[in-house]
Design an enzyme around this catalytic site. Sequence first.
Site, mmCIF file in Angstrom:
data_model
loop_
_atom_site.group_PDB
_atom_site.id
_atom_site.type_symbol
_atom_site.label_atom_id
_atom_site.label_comp_id
_atom_site.label_asym_id
_atom_site.label_seq_id
_atom_site.Cartn_x
_atom_site.Cartn_y
_atom_site.Cartn_z
ATOM 1 N N CYS A 1 34.387 64.596 -69.831
ATOM 2 C CA CYS A 1 34.130 65.061 -68.320
ATOM 3 C C CYS A 1 32.671 65.117 -68.183
ATOM 4 O O CYS A 1 31.973 66.147 -69.117
ATOM 5 C CB CYS A 1 34.805 66.278 -68.055
ATOM 6 S SG CYS A 1 34.366 66.969 -66.314
ATOM 7 N N GLY B 1 42.199 54.277 -60.773
ATOM 8 C CA GLY B 1 41.766 55.572 -60.322
ATOM 9 C C GLY B 1 41.284 55.650 -58.993
ATOM 10 O O GLY B 1 41.995 55.598 -57.915
ATOM 11 N N THR B 2 39.808 55.233 -58.673
ATOM 12 C CA THR B 2 39.301 55.353 -57.308
ATOM 13 C C THR B 2 40.064 54.394 -56.320
ATOM 14 O O THR B 2 40.296 54.929 -55.060
ATOM 15 C CB THR B 2 37.918 54.800 -57.467
ATOM 16 O OG1 THR B 2 37.315 55.708 -58.587
ATOM 17 C CG2 THR B 2 37.209 55.035 -56.283
ATOM 18 N N ILE C 1 36.751 53.719 -69.658
ATOM 19 C CA ILE C 1 35.739 54.544 -69.789
ATOM 20 C C ILE C 1 35.926 55.774 -68.538
ATOM 21 O O ILE C 1 36.704 55.419 -67.613
ATOM 22 C CB ILE C 1 34.200 54.156 -69.539
ATOM 23 C CG1 ILE C 1 34.118 53.531 -68.179
ATOM 24 C CG2 ILE C 1 33.923 53.291 -70.858
ATOM 25 C CD1 ILE C 1 32.809 52.958 -68.043
ATOM 26 N N SER D 1 43.481 59.822 -64.829
ATOM 27 C CA SER D 1 43.612 61.252 -64.600
ATOM 28 C C SER D 1 42.740 61.588 -63.414
ATOM 29 O O SER D 1 41.628 61.085 -63.003
ATOM 30 C CB SER D 1 42.920 61.969 -65.942
ATOM 31 O OG SER D 1 42.995 63.372 -65.574
ATOM 32 N N GLY E 1 38.149 51.684 -65.138
ATOM 33 C CA GLY E 1 37.026 51.527 -64.686
ATOM 34 C C GLY E 1 36.763 50.390 -63.495
ATOM 35 O O GLY E 1 36.593 49.326 -63.805
HETATM 36 O O1 RRO Z 1 36.778 67.431 -62.922
HETATM 37 C C1 RRO Z 1 35.962 66.340 -62.612
HETATM 38 O O2 RRO Z 1 34.988 66.687 -62.192
HETATM 39 C C2 RRO Z 1 35.851 65.192 -63.624
HETATM 40 C C3 RRO Z 1 36.443 65.187 -64.766
HETATM 41 BR BR1 RRO Z 1 37.315 66.653 -65.374
HETATM 42 C C4 RRO Z 1 36.749 64.028 -65.417
HETATM 43 O O3 RRO Z 1 36.766 63.543 -66.810
HETATM 44 N N1 RRO Z 1 35.781 62.805 -64.837
HETATM 45 C C5 RRO Z 1 35.223 62.778 -63.904
HETATM 46 O O4 RRO Z 1 34.928 61.978 -63.269
HETATM 47 N N2 RRO Z 1 35.201 64.180 -63.074
#
Ligand code: RRO
Length: 305
Positions: free
Chosen positions: A131, A266-267, A192, A22, A244
């Site tokens: 978050c 992700g990253t 995580i 996400s 992660g």
């Molecule tokens: O939008 C964010 O700053 C953010 C979210 Br919602 C999250 O779940 N994890 C993150 O690292 N950033």
Amino acid sequence: MTPDLRVKIAGVEFANPIMTASGCAGYGEELAELYPLSKLGALVTKSITRNPRQGHPPPRTVETPGGMLNAIGLANVGIDNFLKEKIPFLEKQKTKVIVNVAGSTIEEYVEVCSRLADCERVDMVELNISCPNVDEGGIEFGSNTMMTEKSVREVRQVFKRPIIAKLAPNVTSIVEIAKAAEQGGADALSMINSVIGTSVDINTWSPHLSNVTGGLTGPAIKPIALAMVNDVYDNCKLPIIGIGGITDYKDVVEFMLCGAVAVQVGTALFVDPTTPLKIVDGLKIYLKSKKLNSVADLVGKVKNR
Ligand code: RRO
């Protein structure tokens, strides 16, 4: 024979175990310009809230050794615009769609999920109770066992398809939170979310991020995530989606051996958006070299149990 990469979570079959994390592929539109989303196990959207959000002012990302910090602050289009503008695009994509949901109250999670319940294209929701970058909701729920259980339980009433609870590492016992999510009726866990951190500009003496703190992601957090997946796998029955610092197939193998049935990237997407495709190719070669027919044969096989 080509190894079988399909995995099943809560009755839903994924073409392979590789999902986007996400916040790292928006709502999928940009990624679909590079390759068909059918190459992914699933697309996980940016968190959706009741109302649109601008998020924090810039700077909201900064690189760190082995990773990055972000404090986006939940910027998103809101549920109305998501259903109106993003779902029509997702309807055309041949991949599983997991919508990440966030809120500042349990009512907000319930409202957003009840709207998503009417939308068949949404295969699963991922409750973002982790978050680190907002004052209300998010980790406030996910660091408390009672709130975790209650938020999952209330969403369960309105959303009948599978619910994933996304867990934070910034807690005293992630196993207790995992058990609370299970108690509330979650079907799976993803873990995580980012690790709280900061960094400072030594010339201006100001933090790099406007929000001061942010969430650390990328390879720097992989060992933390692996240890937590391992621990939760040993103590909780729910299927785990590992997240992660995954950048290649070797990372995926590690997560699966520790107990993850699927993973989110992700990253690494910011460095190379085709990372999931390379991982899928690498996994096939690895499985063949180990004479394994199915990727699912890796799950939980680390030799410490
Ligand atoms: O939008 C964010 O700053 C953010 C979210 Br919602 C999250 O779940 N994890 C993150 O690292 N950033």
